[in-house]
Design a protein around this motif. Sequence first.
Motif, mmCIF file in Angstrom:
data_model
loop_
_atom_site.group_PDB
_atom_site.id
_atom_site.type_symbol
_atom_site.label_atom_id
_atom_site.label_comp_id
_atom_site.label_asym_id
_atom_site.label_seq_id
_atom_site.Cartn_x
_atom_site.Cartn_y
_atom_site.Cartn_z
ATOM 1 N N TYR A 46 41.974 43.188 30.168
ATOM 2 C CA TYR A 46 40.546 42.712 30.451
ATOM 3 C C TYR A 46 40.097 41.415 29.626
ATOM 4 C CZ TYR A 46 40.410 47.430 32.822
ATOM 5 O OH TYR A 46 40.569 48.158 33.833
ATOM 6 N N GLY A 47 39.681 40.604 30.051
ATOM 7 C CA GLY A 47 39.041 39.520 29.401
ATOM 8 C C GLY A 47 37.718 39.192 29.809
ATOM 9 N N GLY A 48 37.066 40.052 31.127
ATOM 10 C CA GLY A 48 35.746 39.740 31.240
ATOM 11 C C GLY A 48 35.574 38.906 32.691
ATOM 12 N N HIS A 49 36.493 37.743 32.853
ATOM 13 C CA HIS A 49 36.476 36.956 33.740
ATOM 14 C C HIS A 49 37.951 36.722 34.257
ATOM 15 C CE1 HIS A 49 37.437 33.233 31.675
ATOM 16 N NE2 HIS A 49 37.286 34.026 30.773
ATOM 17 N N ILE A 57 34.828 50.325 30.464
ATOM 18 C CA ILE A 57 35.321 48.956 30.194
ATOM 19 C C ILE A 57 34.618 48.495 28.888
ATOM 20 C CG2 ILE A 57 36.199 46.669 30.154
ATOM 21 C CD1 ILE A 57 36.433 47.169 33.267
ATOM 22 N N PRO A 58 35.063 48.392 27.691
ATOM 23 C CA PRO A 58 34.025 48.446 26.472
ATOM 24 C C PRO A 58 33.492 46.869 26.297
ATOM 25 C CG PRO A 58 36.194 48.432 25.640
ATOM 26 C CD PRO A 58 36.201 48.735 27.337
ATOM 27 N N LEU A 59 33.278 46.150 27.286
ATOM 28 C CA LEU A 59 33.127 44.707 27.393
ATOM 29 C C LEU A 59 31.638 44.297 27.393
ATOM 30 C CD1 LEU A 59 36.147 42.925 28.817
ATOM 31 C CD2 LEU A 59 35.729 43.464 26.420
ATOM 32 N N ALA A 60 31.202 43.486 26.867
ATOM 33 C CA ALA A 60 29.561 42.964 27.089
ATOM 34 C C ALA A 60 29.602 41.595 27.122
ATOM 35 C CB ALA A 60 28.798 43.568 26.066
ATOM 36 N N CYS A 61 28.607 40.792 27.201
ATOM 37 C CA CYS A 61 28.579 39.460 27.250
ATOM 38 C C CYS A 61 27.337 38.996 26.627
ATOM 39 C CB CYS A 61 28.845 38.831 28.735
ATOM 40 S SG CYS A 61 28.816 37.089 28.417
ATOM 41 N N ALA A 62 27.319 38.091 25.734
ATOM 42 C CA ALA A 62 25.968 37.692 25.215
ATOM 43 C C ALA A 62 25.784 36.226 25.790
ATOM 44 C CB ALA A 62 26.017 37.505 23.571
ATOM 45 N N GLY A 102 24.464 23.773 29.697
ATOM 46 C CA GLY A 102 23.575 23.919 28.458
ATOM 47 C C GLY A 102 23.496 25.248 27.702
ATOM 48 N N GLU A 103 24.167 26.098 28.556
ATOM 49 C CA GLU A 103 24.371 27.870 27.914
ATOM 50 C C GLU A 103 25.783 28.188 27.709
ATOM 51 O OE1 GLU A 103 20.413 29.753 30.206
ATOM 52 O OE2 GLU A 103 22.508 29.718 31.219
ATOM 53 N N ALA A 104 25.912 29.228 26.818
ATOM 54 C CA ALA A 104 26.998 29.715 26.762
ATOM 55 C C ALA A 104 27.217 31.147 26.786
ATOM 56 C CB ALA A 104 27.356 29.287 25.007
ATOM 57 N N PHE A 105 28.386 31.524 27.174
ATOM 58 C CA PHE A 105 28.554 33.022 27.552
ATOM 59 C C PHE A 105 29.758 33.403 26.617
ATOM 60 C CE2 PHE A 105 26.688 31.054 31.321
ATOM 61 C CZ PHE A 105 25.610 32.113 31.653
ATOM 62 N N VAL A 106 29.305 34.517 25.728
ATOM 63 C CA VAL A 106 30.224 34.952 24.702
ATOM 64 C C VAL A 106 30.760 36.531 25.338
ATOM 65 C CG1 VAL A 106 30.823 35.493 22.385
ATOM 66 C CG2 VAL A 106 29.304 33.555 22.993
ATOM 67 N N PHE A 107 32.132 36.563 25.515
ATOM 68 C CA PHE A 107 32.401 37.794 25.943
ATOM 69 C C PHE A 107 32.985 38.506 24.544
ATOM 70 C CE2 PHE A 107 32.951 35.209 29.543
ATOM 71 C CZ PHE A 107 32.829 36.425 30.701
ATOM 72 N N CYS A 108 32.459 39.871 24.557
ATOM 73 C CA CYS A 108 32.664 40.647 23.327
ATOM 74 C C CYS A 108 32.698 42.107 23.537
ATOM 75 C CB CYS A 108 31.640 40.006 22.230
ATOM 76 S SG CYS A 108 29.861 40.330 22.822
ATOM 77 N N LYS A 145 29.766 41.522 34.394
ATOM 78 C CA LYS A 145 30.445 41.646 35.949
ATOM 79 C C LYS A 145 29.696 40.945 36.687
ATOM 80 C CE LYS A 145 32.435 46.095 35.190
ATOM 81 N NZ LYS A 145 32.330 47.928 35.633
ATOM 82 N N GLU A 146 28.212 40.489 36.053
ATOM 83 C CA GLU A 146 27.295 39.688 37.037
ATOM 84 C C GLU A 146 27.501 38.167 36.790
ATOM 85 O OE1 GLU A 146 25.464 40.998 39.250
ATOM 86 O OE2 GLU A 146 26.511 43.004 38.771
ATOM 87 N N ILE A 147 28.373 37.868 35.739
ATOM 88 C CA ILE A 147 28.532 36.302 35.573
ATOM 89 C C ILE A 147 29.509 35.754 36.622
ATOM 90 C CG2 ILE A 147 29.292 34.581 33.907
ATOM 91 C CD1 ILE A 147 28.520 36.711 31.681
#
Length: 250
Positions: free
Chosen positions: A52-55, A77-82, A122-128, A156-158
Amino acid sequence: MDEQLFKKRLEELAQTAFMNSVYTHTPFLSEREQSLFHEMRQELSFADASLYGGHEDYDRCIVVFGSKEMFGYEGEIPLACAKISPLFKKFAETLTHRDYLGALMNLGIERNQIGDILISDGEAFVFCFRHMAEFLCRELTKVRNTQVETVGVDFKEIHYRQEYSTKDGFVSSPRLDALVGLAFGLSRSKALSLFQSQKVFIRGKMETRNSYQAKPEDVISVRGFGKFRFQELGRETKKGRFHVKLQIYK
């Protein structure tokens, strides 16, 4: 990286999952670490491993050991996104992947706790991991000289859309070295040296055979150069060459 210790750790995680009926997972793996996992995948198959990589087009990912079929329950799945956004868009700098990664490392975060960093509008999404997203929401307030706001979002909503540039050309065959040379404008000898230096990967699995016959939809990354998708193998010309189409990741 000590490869033997890394492989031993994979074995331990797989055994723990299998013996205790609990899900286990790795930190975020580099492409080289993913390649080592793929080398062991058959011998670790008793623990039902998934990546799993988030995308869809991830570079870094985690391996989760365990499945509903094994344990009788669905693991989370122990993933989140900032999501990192400038507080004042009018005064925000144009920030790069390196800028965001540097800001994260300055907080004392180890690289294997962070997955991909995607930049869009102009935004960043960090998978973590979830605990890391909570930490970033509290602590990350500045990237370079730009004041930012960091909030947690459901990965999952990105709906991130990878941007590509298209490159067409002719090759004698869909050999991997020919495609790498076409993608990055390299000579045959330079492309060959990348295989000898173990810098070529297909979906996280190292490929040292420069004569490997690539297949449409293969995603190839070359350390230090970038990443591309072999999109299409076209017609053969009268001179025995093939038209190919590549998508170069931006």
